[in-house]
Scaffold this active site. Structure first.
Site, PDB file in Angstrom:
ATOM      1  N   ARG A  58      30.624  -4.046 -37.684  1.00 52.64           N
ATOM      2  CA  ARG A  58      30.995  -3.124 -36.316  1.00 52.64           C
ATOM      3  C   ARG A  58      29.909  -2.177 -36.036  1.00 52.64           C
ATOM      4  O   ARG A  58      29.134  -2.016 -36.701  1.00 52.64           O
ATOM      5  CB  ARG A  58      32.374  -2.691 -36.460  1.00 52.64           C
ATOM      6  CG  ARG A  58      32.520  -1.783 -37.918  1.00 52.64           C
ATOM      7  CD  ARG A  58      33.093  -0.489 -37.638  1.00 52.64           C
ATOM      8  NE  ARG A  58      32.823   0.449 -36.429  1.00 52.64           N
ATOM      9  CZ  ARG A  58      31.593   1.133 -36.404  1.00 52.64           C
ATOM     10  NH1 ARG A  58      30.821   1.445 -37.535  1.00 52.64           N
ATOM     11  NH2 ARG A  58      31.355   1.917 -35.429  1.00 52.64           N
ATOM     12  N   GLY A  59      30.133  -2.041 -34.845  1.00 50.13           N
ATOM     13  CA  GLY A  59      29.011  -0.780 -34.003  1.00 50.13           C
ATOM     14  C   GLY A  59      28.361  -1.655 -33.398  1.00 50.13           C
ATOM     15  O   GLY A  59      27.646  -2.617 -33.821  1.00 50.13           O
ATOM     16  N   ALA A  60      28.214  -1.400 -32.123  1.00 51.67           N
ATOM     17  CA  ALA A  60      27.285  -2.420 -31.177  1.00 51.67           C
ATOM     18  C   ALA A  60      25.960  -2.905 -31.862  1.00 51.67           C
ATOM     19  O   ALA A  60      25.614  -4.052 -31.746  1.00 51.67           O
ATOM     20  CB  ALA A  60      27.173  -1.638 -29.922  1.00 51.67           C
ATOM     21  N   ARG A  95      32.668 -11.116 -30.179  1.00 50.17           N
ATOM     22  CA  ARG A  95      33.401 -10.011 -29.392  1.00 50.17           C
ATOM     23  C   ARG A  95      32.831  -9.620 -28.121  1.00 50.17           C
ATOM     24  O   ARG A  95      31.468  -9.847 -28.132  1.00 50.17           O
ATOM     25  CB  ARG A  95      33.126  -8.756 -30.392  1.00 50.17           C
ATOM     26  CG  ARG A  95      34.266  -8.438 -31.556  1.00 50.17           C
ATOM     27  CD  ARG A  95      33.897  -7.299 -32.406  1.00 50.17           C
ATOM     28  NE  ARG A  95      34.896  -6.371 -31.725  1.00 50.17           N
ATOM     29  CZ  ARG A  95      34.672  -5.117 -31.919  1.00 50.17           C
ATOM     30  NH1 ARG A  95      33.840  -4.618 -32.842  1.00 50.17           N
ATOM     31  NH2 ARG A  95      35.711  -4.264 -31.608  1.00 50.17           N
ATOM     32  N   ASP A 237      28.795   0.835 -26.086  1.00 50.04           N
ATOM     33  CA  ASP A 237      29.129  -0.523 -26.272  1.00 50.04           C
ATOM     34  C   ASP A 237      28.332  -1.511 -25.110  1.00 50.04           C
ATOM     35  O   ASP A 237      27.796  -2.265 -25.178  1.00 50.04           O
ATOM     36  CB  ASP A 237      30.309  -1.158 -26.520  1.00 50.04           C
ATOM     37  CG  ASP A 237      30.872  -0.570 -27.787  1.00 50.04           C
ATOM     38  OD1 ASP A 237      31.297   0.563 -28.170  1.00 50.04           O
ATOM     39  OD2 ASP A 237      30.633  -1.337 -28.698  1.00 50.04           O
ATOM     40  N   ASN A 247      32.910   2.471 -24.381  1.00 49.20           N
ATOM     41  CA  ASN A 247      32.779   2.787 -25.659  1.00 49.20           C
ATOM     42  C   ASN A 247      34.123   2.917 -26.325  1.00 49.20           C
ATOM     43  O   ASN A 247      35.267   2.725 -25.746  1.00 49.20           O
ATOM     44  CB  ASN A 247      31.931   4.269 -25.814  1.00 49.20           C
ATOM     45  CG  ASN A 247      31.706   4.606 -27.229  1.00 49.20           C
ATOM     46  OD1 ASN A 247      31.144   3.681 -28.009  1.00 49.20           O
ATOM     47  ND2 ASN A 247      32.005   5.536 -27.684  1.00 49.20           N
ATOM     48  N   LYS A 248      34.217   3.155 -27.352  1.00 43.17           N
ATOM     49  CA  LYS A 248      35.485   3.047 -28.056  1.00 43.17           C
ATOM     50  C   LYS A 248      36.524   3.677 -27.420  1.00 43.17           C
ATOM     51  O   LYS A 248      36.382   4.816 -27.044  1.00 43.17           O
ATOM     52  CB  LYS A 248      35.133   3.884 -29.607  1.00 43.17           C
ATOM     53  CG  LYS A 248      36.514   3.661 -30.603  1.00 43.17           C
ATOM     54  CD  LYS A 248      37.196   2.632 -30.640  1.00 43.17           C
ATOM     55  CE  LYS A 248      36.258   1.408 -31.253  1.00 43.17           C
ATOM     56  NZ  LYS A 248      37.049   0.036 -31.157  1.00 43.17           N
TER      57      LYS A 248
HETATM   58  O1  MRU Z   1      35.144  -1.462 -32.605  1.00 40.54           O
HETATM   59  P1  MRU Z   1      33.671  -0.783 -33.203  1.00 40.54           P
HETATM   60  O2  MRU Z   1      33.950  -0.147 -34.426  1.00 40.54           O
HETATM   61  O3  MRU Z   1      32.665  -1.905 -33.310  1.00 40.54           O
HETATM   62  O4  MRU Z   1      33.305   0.208 -31.854  1.00 40.54           O
HETATM   63  C1  MRU Z   1      32.194   0.906 -32.152  1.00 40.54           C
HETATM   64  C2  MRU Z   1      32.004   1.934 -31.004  1.00 40.54           C
HETATM   65  O5  MRU Z   1      32.413   2.070 -29.995  1.00 40.54           O
HETATM   66  C3  MRU Z   1      30.788   2.543 -30.963  1.00 40.54           C
HETATM   67  O6  MRU Z   1      30.786   3.935 -30.540  1.00 40.54           O
HETATM   68  C4  MRU Z   1      29.515   2.040 -30.510  1.00 40.54           C
HETATM   69  O7  MRU Z   1      29.327   0.596 -30.835  1.00 40.54           O
HETATM   70  C5  MRU Z   1      28.313   2.585 -30.718  1.00 40.54           C
HETATM   71  S1  MRU Z   1      27.793   2.376 -32.312  1.00 40.54           S
HETATM   72  C6  MRU Z   1      26.201   3.167 -32.342  1.00 40.54           C
END
Ligand code: MRU
Length: 345
Positions: A58-60, A95, A237, A247-248
């Site tokens: 996970r994480g963009a 995703r 994201d 973002n999240k």
């Molecule tokens: O659902 P996730 O855990 O993939 O969401 C991640 C986020 O929203 C992060 O803030 C974003 O991807 C940036 S990570 C450097």
């Protein structure tokens, strides 16, 4: 000397959520942290797609890199170009919200599609992401007032677990604490329902001995009102042409509260998260996650299973709530974003 030691410590402690060996992709299961550190070895692109969907990866930026390596795994097995491009399409759709994934796959599509070429390009993207983290962190330090002690608020996880390097927003805290030797307190929102703040951010910072205070997401506005928080730093994201940012889930509420309490609100993200093809946030597809993520908590039922649930994984923070973007190319206001990036993305 102290500076070098601090940087060395950060570099020696970079967690590697993804490692491509040439035959398989080694992946740290982020759903099991911090209790268990379990690694899997994926040798098919379908396994990587599933891992992205189940939040094991996970994480963009990390999703983008995993997508690139999934293309390499597909390239190991599929020799027909039409079939290979079909696999690429499946990977790109694992995703929907983080644009890093679609952009990574597109970049590989533009190679001649031979396995050595795919691997070369994917490795290059990994190296670039590593460097971009350092650059963002260095720029991030320049927006801070000169003080001896700081308090920051962050959301979700934007560290090594989400990137190839020290992270985006978290990279700034790491550099400030360990290279510049400043005292700081990082307030980390839990980030319901997946608890990336509690399980991942708190774990990552604690491992580096950077002070962290965990709070429920619902306590963030109260914190901004009652403590002098120097700034909110979060990741992204997808950032679109007018500066609206996905973002999240929960980021938008933080930005609203930050505005009311006159706290600067920064988005820290690399150019791989910028999508100038969309004009505004309304055009961003927001991923809806299954209702079971709210009905159950670690296998235990916590709500009636028949009820409706609203479980968006992301929200959109409008550009007018964002103080500035901190990117690897520099710092810019939402209005300047298009100018700064039109030649790069
Ligand atoms: O659902 P996730 O855990 O993939 O969401 C991640 C986020 O929203 C992060 O803030 C974003 O991807 C940036 S990570 C450097």
């Amino acid at each position: 000397m102290l500076f070098d030691l601090g940087l060395q410590f950060i570099m020696n402690n970079i967690i590697k959520p993804l490692e491509y060996t040439g035959s398989f992709l080694r992946v740290l299961d982020q759903t099991l942290l911090p209790e268990q550190e379990i690694y899997y070895e994926y040798s098919s692109y379908q396994e990587v797609i599933l891992a992205i969907q189940k939040m094991i990866i996970r994480g963009a930026p990390a999703i983008g890199l995993a997508g690139a390596w999934a293309c390499c795994l597909a390239g190991q097995k599929i020799k027909n170009k039409t079939e290979l491009l079909k696999a690429f399409e499946e990977i790109a759709q694992a995703r929907p919200t983080a644009v890093n994934l679609a952009k990574a796959v597109n970049r590989l599509k533009n190679t001649c599609l031979s396995l050595p070429d795919l691997e070369l390009e994917a490795n290059k993207m990994f190296e670039e992401d590593f460097q971009m983290c350092q650059q963002m962190a260095s720029y991030g330090l320049t927006v801070l007032p000169n003080k001896s002690e700081y308090k920051f608020l962050t959301h979700c996880n934007t560290g090594s677990l989400a990137t190839a390097g020290i992270g985006t927003a978290l990279g700034i805290f790491k550099l400030l604490a360990l290279q510049s030797k400043k005292r700081l307190m990082v307030y980390a929102c839990e980030t319901r329902p997946y608890l990336q703040g509690a399980r991942l951010t708190a774990w990552e910072l604690h491992k580096l001995n950077i002070p962290v205070t965990l709070l429920p997401d619902s306590a963030a506005a109260h914190l901004l009102k009652t403590e002098k928080i120097d700034a909110v730093f979060v990741g992204a994201d997808r950032i679109v042409a007018n500066g609206d940012t996905a973002n999240k889930i929960g980021t938008y509420s933080l930005a609203l509260a930050a505005l009311v309490h006159k706290t600067p609100f920064y988005i820290v993200a690399p150019s791989t998260s910028i999508d100038l093809s969309l004009a505004s946030g309304e055009e961003i597809e927001i991923e809806e996650r299954p209702k079971e993520e709210l009905i159950y908590f670690q296998g235990k039922q916590i709500a009636p299973s028949q009820i409706n649930c609203f479980n968006p994984a992301f929200d959109i923070t409008p550009h007018n709530l964002i103080t500035a973007f901190i990117t690897e190319k520099g710092i810019c206001s939402p209005e300047k974003l298009k100018n700064l990036f039109q030649n790069y993305v």
